[in-house]
Scaffold this active site. Structure first.
Site, mmCIF file in Angstrom:
data_model
loop_
_atom_site.group_PDB
_atom_site.id
_atom_site.type_symbol
_atom_site.label_atom_id
_atom_site.label_comp_id
_atom_site.label_asym_id
_atom_site.label_seq_id
_atom_site.Cartn_x
_atom_site.Cartn_y
_atom_site.Cartn_z
ATOM 1 N N GLY A 35 -2.156 4.520 7.843
ATOM 2 C CA GLY A 35 -0.735 4.619 8.194
ATOM 3 C C GLY A 35 0.171 4.282 7.015
ATOM 4 C CG ASP A 36 -0.316 0.604 5.218
ATOM 5 O OD1 ASP A 36 0.374 0.518 6.250
ATOM 6 O OD2 ASP A 36 -1.199 -0.218 4.916
ATOM 7 C CB ALA A 37 -2.102 6.461 2.872
ATOM 8 N N GLY A 95 3.614 6.308 2.548
ATOM 9 C CA GLY A 95 3.788 6.468 1.100
ATOM 10 C C GLY A 95 4.070 7.916 0.728
ATOM 11 C CG ASN A 142 -1.821 -1.178 1.335
ATOM 12 O OD1 ASN A 142 -2.134 -1.797 0.316
ATOM 13 N ND2 ASN A 142 -2.269 -1.508 2.548
#
Ligand code: 26A
Length: 346
Positions: free
Chosen positions: A300-302, A305, A68
């Site tokens: 959190g992944d975004a 990123g 992600n």
């Protein structure tokens, strides 16, 4: 936009297909799940995937935390900036993942195991919480041999930033160490996300073995608390500023880069500490109205990123954090760990 080297960013972790549905307390109780958690599936959890699909109108969405993040970074960066490694099977779920990464132009180099199914993650949404139950499948069979394969290792050598999702500590710590060593030897940036409280608790040893290589360490407040507890740090588990400082100042292999520790706290400000500095900085999130939130799976992944995309573009720490907040805000308005199309620009 500043010119970016081809495949400047290499990401590693566990590719998963998310089986996501809105659930309720009864469903969480049935499988003994907490409302906001991430765990590895045990035998008793395995029926949840069919349950979600048959009884809760679950959707199949590309997932895997660092995948992600990789999609998020590639969403922002120029074409051919990001490549992602991980293990999948040779099945429909893997085909779905390949389609999803194509949408943002993320290159994936999967280790394909024809005998083992692609990993899946059951996602139970209740309000703004999400409970994740992962059956790693083929993702659990990623190995050093794949990383060292000539074509893959060339990508590693060509990259300038490595991003490792902490969930990979359950799979192949040697691959993480190898990337860390390469980063330190060549003065490249090595970024680790702790990813889940259970990593700091039950995978403490491989996590700690890699810490000397961290140039950036990212976690949220519950992972920070779990780290503080498992390492018996002399601060309150809620003292994120002290924990951030501690992480930033752990021993470090590559002295050419001062380590940065970033702790997100949901809607509360993001905390940033830098090795050798007493100053702990705070950055507000890009708040949105509650009604605009679809779900927080992948928030959190975004964030990671957007943050890493900023680093790759040579942006300041402040701006990179802000890019993370920006991308997280976009992602929580989508279904699952996804990004809006048509593309928005920062
Ligand atoms: C090893 N485990 C438990 C995992 C994961 C995971 N990604 C890799 N390994 N458990 C959950 N996820 C992913 O986290 C994302 C949300 O942050 C889910 O697939 C979901 O997309």
């Amino acid at each position: 936009m500043a010119a970016t080297k081809e495949y400047a960013l290499v990401c590693l972790e566990n590719p998963l297909l998310d089986i996501q549905a809105v659930g309720d307390k009864a469903l969480l109780d049935k499988y003994g799940l907490k409302d906001n958690d991430a765990i590895l599936a045990e035998e008793k959890h395995i029926p949840i995937y069919e349950d979600l699909l048959s009884n809760y109108d679950a959707k199949l969405i590309a997932g895997g935390a660092a995948q992600n993040t990789a999609r998020g970074a590639q969403y922002i960066l120029p074409p051919n900036s990001v490549v992602y490694f991980g293990g999948v099977g040779d099945d429909k779920y893997a085909a779905t993942l390949r389609d999803a990464v194509k949408q943002v132009g993320l290159r994936v180099e999967y280790r394909v195991d024809p005998k083992i199914p692609t990993g899946r993650c059951g996602v139970v949404i209740t309000g703004h919480n999400r409970s994740l139950v992962t059956d790693l499948g083929a993702a659990n069979h990623y190995d050093l041999e794949h990383l060292k394969r000539d074509d893959i290792w060339k990508l590693v050598q060509g990259a300038e930033y490595f991003y490792v999702g902490g969930y990979h500590f359950t799979v192949c710590p040697q691959a993480i160490q190898t990337l860390g060593e390469e980063a330190a030897a060549a003065n490249k940036a090595f970024i680790v996300n702790v990813s889940a409280p259970f990593i700091a608790e039950f995978f403490k040893d491989p996590l700690d073995a890699s810490s000397k290589y961290w140039d950036y360490v990212i976690c949220n407040e519950t992972e920070a608390a779990s780290y503080a507890k498992s390492h018996a740090l002399p601060y309150a588990e809620t003292d994120v500023a002290a924990i951030a400082k501690h992480l930033a100042n752990l021993p470090k292999e590559n002295s050419k880069r001062a380590r940065v520790a970033v702790i997100t706290q949901g809607t509360e400000p993001t905390i940033v500490a830098q090795q050798g500095s007493d100053d702990v900085k705070q950055f507000p999130v890009h708040a949105i109205a509650k009604e605009q939130i679809n779900d927080t799976n992948g928030a959190g992944d975004a964030f990671a990123g957007g943050f890493v995309a900023g680093l790759v573009q040579g942006k300041s720490l402040e701006e990179s954090v802000d890019m993370g907040q920006w991308l997280a805000r976009l992602s929580i308005q989508e279904l699952g760990p996804s990004y809006p199309f048509p593309k928005q620009t920062y």
